[in-house]
Write a protein that holds these residues in place. Structure first.
Motif, PDB file in Angstrom:
ATOM      1  N   HIS A   4       0.875  -1.175   0.000  1.00  0.00           N
ATOM      2  CA  HIS A   4       0.000   0.000   0.000  1.00  0.00           C
ATOM      3  C   HIS A   4       0.909   1.221   0.000  1.00  0.00           C
ATOM      4  O   HIS A   4       2.112   1.110   0.193  1.00  0.00           O
ATOM      5  N   ASN A   5       0.359   2.406  -0.179  1.00  0.00           N
ATOM      6  CA  ASN A   5       1.193   3.607  -0.285  1.00  0.00           C
ATOM      7  C   ASN A   5       1.967   3.920   0.990  1.00  0.00           C
ATOM      8  O   ASN A   5       2.873   4.740   0.965  1.00  0.00           O
ATOM      9  N   THR A   6       1.649   3.298   2.121  1.00  0.00           N
ATOM     10  CA  THR A   6       2.404   3.525   3.347  1.00  0.00           C
ATOM     11  C   THR A   6       3.659   2.671   3.402  1.00  0.00           C
ATOM     12  O   THR A   6       4.493   2.867   4.265  1.00  0.00           O
ATOM     13  N   GLY A   7       3.750   1.698   2.517  1.00  0.00           N
ATOM     14  CA  GLY A   7       4.864   0.774   2.547  1.00  0.00           C
ATOM     15  C   GLY A   7       4.532  -0.518   3.258  1.00  0.00           C
ATOM     16  O   GLY A   7       5.295  -1.470   3.202  1.00  0.00           O
ATOM     17  N   PHE A   8       3.386  -0.571   3.946  1.00  0.00           N
ATOM     18  CA  PHE A   8       2.970  -1.805   4.595  1.00  0.00           C
ATOM     19  C   PHE A   8       2.383  -2.749   3.560  1.00  0.00           C
ATOM     20  O   PHE A   8       1.692  -2.333   2.642  1.00  0.00           O
ATOM     21  N   THR A   9       2.623  -4.015   3.765  1.00  0.00           N
ATOM     22  CA  THR A   9       2.040  -5.036   2.905  1.00  0.00           C
ATOM     23  C   THR A   9       0.567  -5.186   3.255  1.00  0.00           C
ATOM     24  O   THR A   9       0.191  -5.141   4.423  1.00  0.00           O
ATOM     25  N   ILE A  10      -0.256  -5.376   2.227  1.00  0.00           N
ATOM     26  CA  ILE A  10      -1.671  -5.675   2.434  1.00  0.00           C
ATOM     27  C   ILE A  10      -1.800  -7.197   2.546  1.00  0.00           C
ATOM     28  O   ILE A  10      -1.414  -7.929   1.643  1.00  0.00           O
ATOM     29  N   ALA A  11      -2.307  -7.628   3.691  1.00  0.00           N
ATOM     30  CA  ALA A  11      -2.463  -9.053   3.964  1.00  0.00           C
ATOM     31  C   ALA A  11      -3.926  -9.461   3.826  1.00  0.00           C
ATOM     32  O   ALA A  11      -4.814  -8.604   3.820  1.00  0.00           O
ATOM     33  N   ARG A  12      -4.162 -10.757   3.743  1.00  0.00           N
ATOM     34  CA  ARG A  12      -5.554 -11.236   3.669  1.00  0.00           C
ATOM     35  C   ARG A  12      -6.348 -10.754   4.868  1.00  0.00           C
ATOM     36  O   ARG A  12      -7.495 -10.378   4.752  1.00  0.00           O
ATOM     37  N   ARG A  13      -5.750 -10.804   6.042  1.00  0.00           N
ATOM     38  CA  ARG A  13      -6.379 -10.286   7.259  1.00  0.00           C
ATOM     39  C   ARG A  13      -5.337  -9.445   7.972  1.00  0.00           C
ATOM     40  O   ARG A  13      -4.255  -9.917   8.279  1.00  0.00           O
ATOM     41  N   GLY A  14      -5.678  -8.191   8.208  1.00  0.00           N
ATOM     42  CA  GLY A  14      -4.739  -7.291   8.861  1.00  0.00           C
ATOM     43  C   GLY A  14      -5.458  -6.125   9.486  1.00  0.00           C
ATOM     44  O   GLY A  14      -6.690  -6.082   9.538  1.00  0.00           O
ATOM     45  N   LEU A  27       0.235  10.957  14.953  1.00  0.00           N
ATOM     46  CA  LEU A  27       1.605  10.944  15.481  1.00  0.00           C
ATOM     47  C   LEU A  27       2.498  11.907  14.707  1.00  0.00           C
ATOM     48  O   LEU A  27       3.308  12.629  15.289  1.00  0.00           O
ATOM     49  N   ALA A  28       2.345  11.930  13.383  1.00  0.00           N
ATOM     50  CA  ALA A  28       3.171  12.804  12.550  1.00  0.00           C
ATOM     51  C   ALA A  28       2.885  14.271  12.842  1.00  0.00           C
ATOM     52  O   ALA A  28       3.774  15.121  12.717  1.00  0.00           O
ATOM     53  N   ALA A  29       1.653  14.577  13.256  1.00  0.00           N
ATOM     54  CA  ALA A  29       1.274  15.961  13.563  1.00  0.00           C
ATOM     55  C   ALA A  29       1.680  16.363  14.979  1.00  0.00           C
ATOM     56  O   ALA A  29       1.377  17.455  15.422  1.00  0.00           O
ATOM     57  N   GLY A  30       2.357  15.459  15.673  1.00  0.00           N
ATOM     58  CA  GLY A  30       2.831  15.777  17.018  1.00  0.00           C
ATOM     59  C   GLY A  30       1.909  15.307  18.117  1.00  0.00           C
ATOM     60  O   GLY A  30       2.125  15.622  19.278  1.00  0.00           O
ATOM     61  N   GLY A  31       0.875  14.556  17.762  1.00  0.00           N
ATOM     62  CA  GLY A  31      -0.035  14.030  18.776  1.00  0.00           C
ATOM     63  C   GLY A  31       0.653  13.002  19.645  1.00  0.00           C
ATOM     64  O   GLY A  31       1.543  12.295  19.202  1.00  0.00           O
ATOM     65  N   ARG A  32       0.263  12.960  20.872  1.00  0.00           N
ATOM     66  CA  ARG A  32       0.829  11.996  21.808  1.00  0.00           C
ATOM     67  C   ARG A  32      -0.316  11.257  22.506  1.00  0.00           C
ATOM     68  O   ARG A  32      -0.681  11.600  23.625  1.00  0.00           O
ATOM     69  N   PRO A  33      -0.864  10.253  21.829  1.00  0.00           N
ATOM     70  CA  PRO A  33      -1.972   9.518  22.433  1.00  0.00           C
ATOM     71  C   PRO A  33      -1.530   8.768  23.686  1.00  0.00           C
ATOM     72  O   PRO A  33      -0.373   8.363  23.793  1.00  0.00           O
ATOM     73  N   ALA A  34      -2.442   8.627  24.628  1.00  0.00           N
ATOM     74  CA  ALA A  34      -2.121   7.926  25.873  1.00  0.00           C
ATOM     75  C   ALA A  34      -1.782   6.468  25.611  1.00  0.00           C
ATOM     76  O   ALA A  34      -0.829   5.938  26.157  1.00  0.00           O
ATOM     77  N   ASP A  35      -2.565   5.827  24.781  1.00  0.00           N
ATOM     78  CA  ASP A  35      -2.365   4.418  24.480  1.00  0.00           C
ATOM     79  C   ASP A  35      -2.593   4.176  23.001  1.00  0.00           C
ATOM     80  O   ASP A  35      -3.400   4.855  22.375  1.00  0.00           O
ATOM     81  N   ARG A  36      -1.908   3.176  22.474  1.00  0.00           N
ATOM     82  CA  ARG A  36      -2.138   2.777  21.089  1.00  0.00           C
ATOM     83  C   ARG A  36      -3.535   2.172  21.000  1.00  0.00           C
ATOM     84  O   ARG A  36      -3.922   1.369  21.842  1.00  0.00           O
ATOM     85  N   PRO A  37      -4.294   2.561  19.981  1.00  0.00           N
ATOM     86  CA  PRO A  37      -5.633   1.979  19.851  1.00  0.00           C
ATOM     87  C   PRO A  37      -5.566   0.502  19.482  1.00  0.00           C
ATOM     88  O   PRO A  37      -4.563   0.023  18.970  1.00  0.00           O
ATOM     89  N   MET A  38      -6.641  -0.182  19.742  1.00  0.00           N
ATOM     90  CA  MET A  38      -6.773  -1.571  19.307  1.00  0.00           C
ATOM     91  C   MET A  38      -7.347  -1.514  17.898  1.00  0.00           C
ATOM     92  O   MET A  38      -8.532  -1.235  17.730  1.00  0.00           O
ATOM     93  N   PHE A  39      -6.503  -1.693  16.895  1.00  0.00           N
ATOM     94  CA  PHE A  39      -6.959  -1.612  15.512  1.00  0.00           C
ATOM     95  C   PHE A  39      -7.875  -2.789  15.184  1.00  0.00           C
ATOM     96  O   PHE A  39      -7.637  -3.916  15.612  1.00  0.00           O
ATOM     97  N   GLY A  45      -6.170  -5.950   5.063  1.00  0.00           N
ATOM     98  CA  GLY A  45      -5.666  -4.871   5.903  1.00  0.00           C
ATOM     99  C   GLY A  45      -4.147  -4.892   5.928  1.00  0.00           C
ATOM    100  O   GLY A  45      -3.508  -5.756   5.326  1.00  0.00           O
ATOM    101  N   TYR A  46      -3.589  -3.921   6.639  1.00  0.00           N
ATOM    102  CA  TYR A  46      -2.133  -3.856   6.758  1.00  0.00           C
ATOM    103  C   TYR A  46      -1.607  -5.050   7.548  1.00  0.00           C
ATOM    104  O   TYR A  46      -2.195  -5.461   8.555  1.00  0.00           O
TER     105      TYR A  46
END
Length: 65
Positions: A4-14, A27-39, A45-46
């Protein structure tokens, strides 16, 4: 699997591509989330291992409690 355009591989399930892209943009905009979300796991998907590895490298270290 395809790339995908992010460089991550697209997998059957991701990780949901929109959720990951939004989180990375915050994150790139300087955000600092408390916890990583559960994608959400989706078809076409990636690749989870690639995303997790990338986030481990770029996420800010937790601050002192």
């Amino acid at each position: 699997m395809t790339k995908h355009n992010t460089g991550f591989t697209i997998a059957r399930r991701g990780y949901d591509t929109d959720e990951v892209d939004l989180y990375l943009a915050g994150l790139a905009a300087g955000g600092r989330p408390a916890d990583r979300p559960m994608f959400t796991i989706r078809r076409r998907g990636y690749d989870r291992a690639q995303v997790d590895g990338h986030l481990a490298e770029i996420e800010p270290a937790p601050g002192p409690c």
